[in-house]
Design a protein around this motif. Sequence first.
Motif, PDB file in Angstrom:
ATOM      1  N   UNK A 133       0.738  -0.993  -0.324  1.00  0.00           N
ATOM      2  CA  UNK A 133      -0.031  -0.155  -0.249  1.00  0.00           C
ATOM      3  C   UNK A 133       0.705   1.284   0.256  1.00  0.00           C
ATOM      4  N   UNK A 134      -0.108   2.330  -0.321  1.00  0.00           N
ATOM      5  CA  UNK A 134       0.818   3.875  -0.435  1.00  0.00           C
ATOM      6  C   UNK A 134       1.033   3.579   1.160  1.00  0.00           C
ATOM      7  N   UNK A 136       2.423   1.699   3.645  1.00  0.00           N
ATOM      8  CA  UNK A 136       3.669   0.710   3.832  1.00  0.00           C
ATOM      9  C   UNK A 136       4.708   0.971   3.009  1.00  0.00           C
ATOM     10  N   UNK A 137       4.449   2.039   1.715  1.00  0.00           N
ATOM     11  CA  UNK A 137       5.678   2.557   0.776  1.00  0.00           C
ATOM     12  C   UNK A 137       6.296   3.547   1.373  1.00  0.00           C
ATOM     13  N   UNK A 138       5.398   4.101   2.526  1.00  0.00           N
ATOM     14  CA  UNK A 138       5.896   5.403   3.608  1.00  0.00           C
ATOM     15  C   UNK A 138       6.202   4.699   4.369  1.00  0.00           C
ATOM     16  N   UNK A 139       6.056   3.316   4.789  1.00  0.00           N
ATOM     17  CA  UNK A 139       6.921   3.039   6.186  1.00  0.00           C
ATOM     18  C   UNK A 139       8.245   2.819   5.907  1.00  0.00           C
TER      19      UNK A 139
ATOM     20  N   UNK B  15       3.741   7.887  -2.864  1.00  0.00           N
ATOM     21  CA  UNK B  15       4.734   7.317  -2.226  1.00  0.00           C
ATOM     22  C   UNK B  15       5.573   6.224  -2.469  1.00  0.00           C
ATOM     23  N   UNK B  16       5.482   5.736  -3.925  1.00  0.00           N
ATOM     24  CA  UNK B  16       6.368   4.450  -4.645  1.00  0.00           C
ATOM     25  C   UNK B  16       7.012   5.158  -5.193  1.00  0.00           C
ATOM     26  N   UNK B  18       9.204   7.968  -3.949  1.00  0.00           N
ATOM     27  CA  UNK B  18      10.113   8.010  -3.534  1.00  0.00           C
ATOM     28  C   UNK B  18      10.592   6.305  -2.810  1.00  0.00           C
ATOM     29  N   UNK B  19       9.924   5.771  -2.480  1.00  0.00           N
ATOM     30  CA  UNK B  19      10.792   4.350  -1.763  1.00  0.00           C
ATOM     31  C   UNK B  19      11.477   3.833  -3.067  1.00  0.00           C
TER      32      UNK B  19
END
Lengths: 154, 154
Positions: A133-134, A136-139, B15-16, B18-19
């Motif tokens: 999820x977005x 989780x990507x931020x995490x 977010x993807x 950036x990750x």
Amino acid sequence: MSIETDIKQKKFRSPYQRMGLNLVYTSNWIQYQQMEIFREFDITSQQYNVLRILRGQHPNPIKVSDIADRMLDKNSNTSRLIDKLLLKKLVDRKSCPNDRRAVDVIITEEGLALLKDLDPEVEKWEDNMVGITPEEADLISSLLDKLRNSKNNN
Amino acid sequence: MSIETDIKQKKFRSPYQRMGLNLVYTSNWIQYQQMEIFREFDITSQQYNVLRILRGQHPNPIKVSDIADRMLDKNSNTSRLIDKLLLKKLVDRKSCPNDRRAVDVIITEEGLALLKDLDPEVEKWEDNMVGITPEEADLISSLLDKLRNSKNNN
DNA sequence: ATACATATAATGTTGAAACATGTATTTGTT
DNA sequence: AACAAATACATGTTTCAACATTATATGTAT
């Protein structure tokens, strides 16, 4: 597949080791997949990285050393990367008037056009990371930041 | 520092993205740090990777193609890596009796001794990722696994 | 048994990375 | 003003990576 099956290693000496291997493995995996997109456009991922940095400054020029600062791979030879981009007419280069040691680089219309064609492909790839999820990507991002910080001041 | 300040990019399209950038950046960062350890022992990180795989099999031999399967960088030229390790007498190589196309590789005592010297340095580095907890390291691993899985079946 | 496809590794070639060195320009110090 | 040090970039050289090709062995179908 888990990293265990991907590299066929059953045991790790610590969660940190497994994470480190997983990180390098996953980064290689990402870069290899993206390379296949870049290849159709006859650029490398490093060159793409430079072009994106230049677009971020457009229409202002940016010095070679500032490009190097912003690159993902801090050890790349930015001079020669720009040589290659120049040959393809994707960037322009001229001596910086304020500091004649420095060299101002700017992306050309041709370079912008290439990125415009390329972007949808890259975005399609990025947006297809549907397994997480977005949030989780931020995490992941924030954990990676924490990880690097813990070792910066050794 | 966050990835934003590390690569001096304020905004990301998702977010993807950036990750992804953070992942590649952090992997480069890890590999560069570990390279400095390996350098004292005159091997590269790829050669270290091979040596560890060979030790995992010791005292059994393992085929070149099986080594390639287990490597972090799936595109490396395993033949030539082993050439280099042979020159340093860290591995032995002989034709596989069952399949004469294949080549059996085995780590030498000298190779094992090198790893024994090297291990404490690598472990010291790994165990110093104090910014994140072991649980967080496990979390990253499982999220990376999920990430790769989501795109394996495209 | 033969032909053909596949598997396995080594090699050839080209281009890029890594690392050190060189050169010009600027900045700081006395 | 003169000199030393730092900065910015380019270049030389050696090694390595990427990719295609080759050589040999094995498997499979006819």
